[in-house]
Scaffold this active site. Structure first.
Site, mmCIF file in Angstrom:
data_model
loop_
_atom_site.group_PDB
_atom_site.id
_atom_site.type_symbol
_atom_site.label_atom_id
_atom_site.label_comp_id
_atom_site.label_asym_id
_atom_site.label_seq_id
_atom_site.Cartn_x
_atom_site.Cartn_y
_atom_site.Cartn_z
ATOM 1 C CD GLU A 32 -10.110 3.883 -1.020
ATOM 2 O OE1 GLU A 32 -11.013 4.403 -0.346
ATOM 3 O OE2 GLU A 32 -9.065 3.426 -0.511
ATOM 4 C CG HIS A 72 -4.483 2.176 -1.945
ATOM 5 N ND1 HIS A 72 -4.435 2.953 -0.811
ATOM 6 C CD2 HIS A 72 -5.787 2.155 -2.324
ATOM 7 C CE1 HIS A 72 -5.663 3.376 -0.510
ATOM 8 N NE2 HIS A 72 -6.503 2.910 -1.419
ATOM 9 C CG ASP A 94 -2.309 0.593 0.847
ATOM 10 O OD1 ASP A 94 -2.316 1.789 0.514
ATOM 11 O OD2 ASP A 94 -3.336 -0.103 0.874
HETATM 12 C C1 ACM Z 1 -10.901 -0.499 0.278
HETATM 13 O O1 ACM Z 1 -11.443 -0.410 1.391
HETATM 14 N N1 ACM Z 1 -10.226 0.528 -0.205
HETATM 15 C C2 ACM Z 1 -10.952 -1.710 -0.497
#
Ligand code: ACM
Ligand code: ZN
Length: 757
Positions: A333, A269, A208
């Site tokens: 995201e 991420h 991440d």
């Molecule tokens: C997530 O909670 N961004 C998968």
């Protein structure tokens, strides 16, 4: 499995000495009807029979599978101290038999039957995996008190016949080891815990923005650089799993029939990877592994072919390290800001005939998914992979709501259903409580029966921004047990009351297993009343969870299991801190809450705000800033007044002229919640509310980029100036700063008590 050995208490010894004394007699009273084992998840069918099987060092194991036999022997020893022995073919004494064979209750590969007679325990599965699940039910038949490494006596197992099989084939836990790293031993411990509660999947979030946690030999900087971040206080935080660690964990999980699904998050991420190899971003960097939480705008650049070479190089090693069928590629995201500005990304959109950046995301996912498919892997993505069109064959993990599950299943894609509303256990149990978790139905109602078949099951999810390793147990337990049952049991056979009463008994099992469980729900609420005539506060506490003790202190120390128990409203008549915590026997369920009371000159006087507070953050309303009750570091504790993107100005009227030595308004810094300190606070005083004098300006001296949540008093000191009116002006920074994920949006300013002395 046990990390913390259970203390051998005198009652424990007593239990076993009685046990040994009676061990040659009938045991029908040792485990009577009301202390029958409390299974989680509850098996489909149980028939109890009078009598017991005595488990001891004299019991042998006969198995068609040497690995399962070894596992049963070693895990029984680790759980109870009892040493089972290998039975030769001709052995005819008391034994445990493990075998595979066709079961009557269907063909599910995890189905099993378990029968306990006085002479023999027999666990049969359609497959070895089924036998393994049955072994866990056997472990749950062992009373909690026997689950100590120090036990050396016999244990009574009630006679019974059980048949069981799971409702869902995907029963997972998603564990984020990027935001907080967890040790190899901790992961192995969790594999055992998952197995005990009949989960079969560990979805391991390994990369991440805040850390890349798996060694990739081709790109060593991914962990040398990407595995570590500099915290706001200058310390370094990090860690990663070497390929040897990964192999050890994968092999451990395999022996416990837990599939590990690694997640390598992309295209978003990915800041830790880009800090290591910035040439794979749109701007070229440089970047740092971030120490702030949120959604970052710098993500992989799909305009460059070299980005795909890089990602595929990572995945080549992932594919070799994880022999399971599935690889999770995140996909969640991914802000499109950089792609919109990047000539290479725009050129890709054009050359591939894509409509927009959403289709570019779909292009990225499809290209990677097809690469992994060529390696024989099935690919999973979070529900954003629906944007711009699904890649062929991709599995969708629905998290934002149930909609992703519905849309994917209708397109005949397999689904793992884990909506944040029901399965994100990093969420506060006050909001996502045990009952809500238990009410979760992985198959959305909007799907037909045929479409519903695409829903394989679900996952409990733990994002760890606020959950370092030592807190993971208390975040997951007990709510994960509700999900264990949701995933195992047929929805029509669920029964919350039955589950709840079994859970109450299971707390002993959790303690015996060394699991430091947390809360089921909001454990208490408090309300405070101020009596002007008596000049005292009265604090009432309402309990929110059954069978707990609320304990408190007033001397600033942390409440302990021996601190006074709350029985009736607590009276506060001087400046002090009330610390409250909940206990289940001697086990503390969560950190203490502090209510601080301040008897100062402005308490219960009169205040006028120039612009009103936001109604969502109103504290106790009009008088919230002079009510004597101080807010905590929790922005949502109901004691803060919030102002969105605007300055603050208030005038306090003390009612009469007083000598003033200090004015100290308090502000909150919680940048993760977009709450920032004011750039400056101006304080002045007046006797007539017209001419304000003795102005003092306090400039903020704390960096706003701070992953810590902080309270700051902007204090003005006076040499006993006479005044009746006090004006406090705070200047907001207005917008979130450029380094912040909310850059350009309104910044919040949170203010609490304005203490006047
Ligand atoms: C997530 O909670 N961004 C998968
Ligand atoms: Zn780009």
């Amino acid at each position: 499995m046990k990390i913390i050995p259970m203390k051998v208490t005198s009652s424990f010894l007593l239990f076993f000495s009685i046990f040994i004394f009676f061990s040659d007699f009938s045991f029908s009273k040792v485990l009577s009807q009301d202390n029958k084992p409390s299974f989680i998840p509850m098996p489909d069918k149980i028939e109890w029979i009078k009598g017991e099987f005595l488990l001891s060092n004299n019991i042998y194991v006969s198995s068609s599978n040497a690995d399962l036999e070894k596992y049963l022997i070693s895990q029984t020893k680790s759980l109870t101290g009892i040493e089972l022995k290998h039975a030769t073919k001709t052995f005819s004494g008391k034994k445990i038999v493990l075998k595979t064979g066709k079961l009557k209750n269907g063909t599910n590969k995890e189905a099993y039957s378990l029968s306990v007679s006085e002479k023999q325990i027999e666990i049969t599965g359609n497959t070895e995996e089924g036998v393994f699940r049955g072994i866990q039910t056997f472990f749950q038949l062992i009373p909690p008190l026997a689950k100590s490494e120090n036990a050396s006596a016999s244990v009574a197992i009630p006679l019974c016949k059980i048949s069981d099989s799971p409702a869902f084939s995907w029963r997972g836990l998603m564990l984020d080891c990027s935001r907080h790293f967890m040790t190899k031993d901790f992961i192995k411990r969790y594999i055992d815990i998952l197995a005990y509660y009949k989960f079969n999947t560990l979805h391991w979030h390994l990369t991440d923005d805040q850390g890349f946690r798996i060694e990739i030999k081709k790109y060593p900087k991914l962990t040398q650089v990407g595995g570590f971040r500099k915290e706001a206080d200058g310390t370094t935080y990090g860690g990663y799993y070497s390929q040897e660690d990964i192999k050890e964990i994968v092999s451990y999980a395999k022996s416990r029939f837990i599939n590990i699904v690694p997640e390598i998050d992309m295209p978003g991420h990915s800041l830790a990877a880009l800090a290591s190899y910035p040439e794979n971003s749109c701007t070229g960097g440089p970047f740092e592994v971030t120490n702030i939480w949120g959604v970052m705008k710098d993500i992989y650049c799909p305009g460059r072919d070299s980005t795909f070479t890089f990602v595929e190089g990572i995945l080549d090693e992932i594919v070799n390290l994880f022999p399971g069928k599935y690889i999770h590629i995140g996909g969640d995201e991914a802000p499109k800001d950089r792609w919109k500005e990047c000539p290479k990304c725009q050129a890709r959109i054009k050359s591939e005939g894509l409509k927009d950046e959403h289709e570019l995301q779909s292009y990225f996912v499809k290209r990677i998914a097809s690469y992994l498919a060529s390696k024989g892997k099935k690919v999973i993505g979070w529900d954003e992979v629906l944007q711009g069109g699904l890649a062929p064959g991709i599995f969708v993990q629905s998290w934002q709501s149930f909609q992703g599950a519905i849309d994917a299943a209708k397109q005949k894609h397999y689904v793992i259903c884990s909506p944040a509303s029901h399965t994100y256990l990093n969420g506060d149990p006050s909001d996502l409580d045990l009952r809500i978790a238990y009410s979760f139905q992985p198959i959305p109602r909007d799907l037909t029966k045929e479409e519903g078949k695409f829903v394989l099951g679900g996952e409990a999810c733990l994002w760890t921004e606020q959950a370092p390793q030592e807190t993971v147990d208390s975040k997951l337990f007990p709510r994960i047990l509700a999900l264990s049952e949701v995933f195992w049991k047929n929805p029509q056979n669920k029964d919350y009351d039955g589950f709840y009463s079994r859970l109450q008994k299971s707390y002993e099992d959790l303690s015996a297993l060394g699991i430091k469980y947390g809360r089921e729900s909001k454990i208490f609420t408090s309300s405070t009343a101020y009596d002007e005539s008596k000049k005292e506060f009265s604090v009432s506490i309402q309990q929110g969870q059954k069978d707990i003790d609320i304990r408190y202190t007033l001397d600033g120390t942390e409440p302990k299991e021996t601190s006074p128990r709350y029985e009736s409203p607590i009276i506060i008549n001087k400046t002090s801190s009330l610390k409250i915590a909940a206990f289940k026997k001697d086990h503390q369920l969560s950190k203490s809450n502090t209510l601080a009371f301040n008897f100062h000159k402005a308490l219960n006087s009169h205040i006028t705000l120039k612009t009103p507070y936001d109604e969502r953050y109103r504290a106790s309303g009009e008088n919230g800033l002079i009510d004597g009750v101080r807010a905590s570091v929790n922005a949502h504790d109901g004691l803060w007044q919030g102002f969105e993107g605007i300055d603050f100005e208030a005038t306090i009227d003390l009612g009469k002229i007083e000598d003033i030595s200090k004015v100290a308004p308090r502000f909150l810094l919680d940048e993760n919640s977009w709450i920032f300190l004011p750039s400056k606070v101006e304080i002045s005083v007046s006797t007539d509310n017209i001419n304000f004098t003795d102005a003092k300006t306090i400039i903020n001296d704390i960096p706003l980029k701070n992953s810590e949540i902080l309270l700051k008093d902007f204090q003005a000191d006076y040499n006993n100036v006479s005044a009746r009116y006090i004006k406090v002006k705070a200047t907001t920074i207005k917008k979130c700063p450029s380094w912040h994920p909310g850059f350009g949006s309104n910044a919040w300013m949170f203010i609490d008590e304005i203490v006047v002395e």
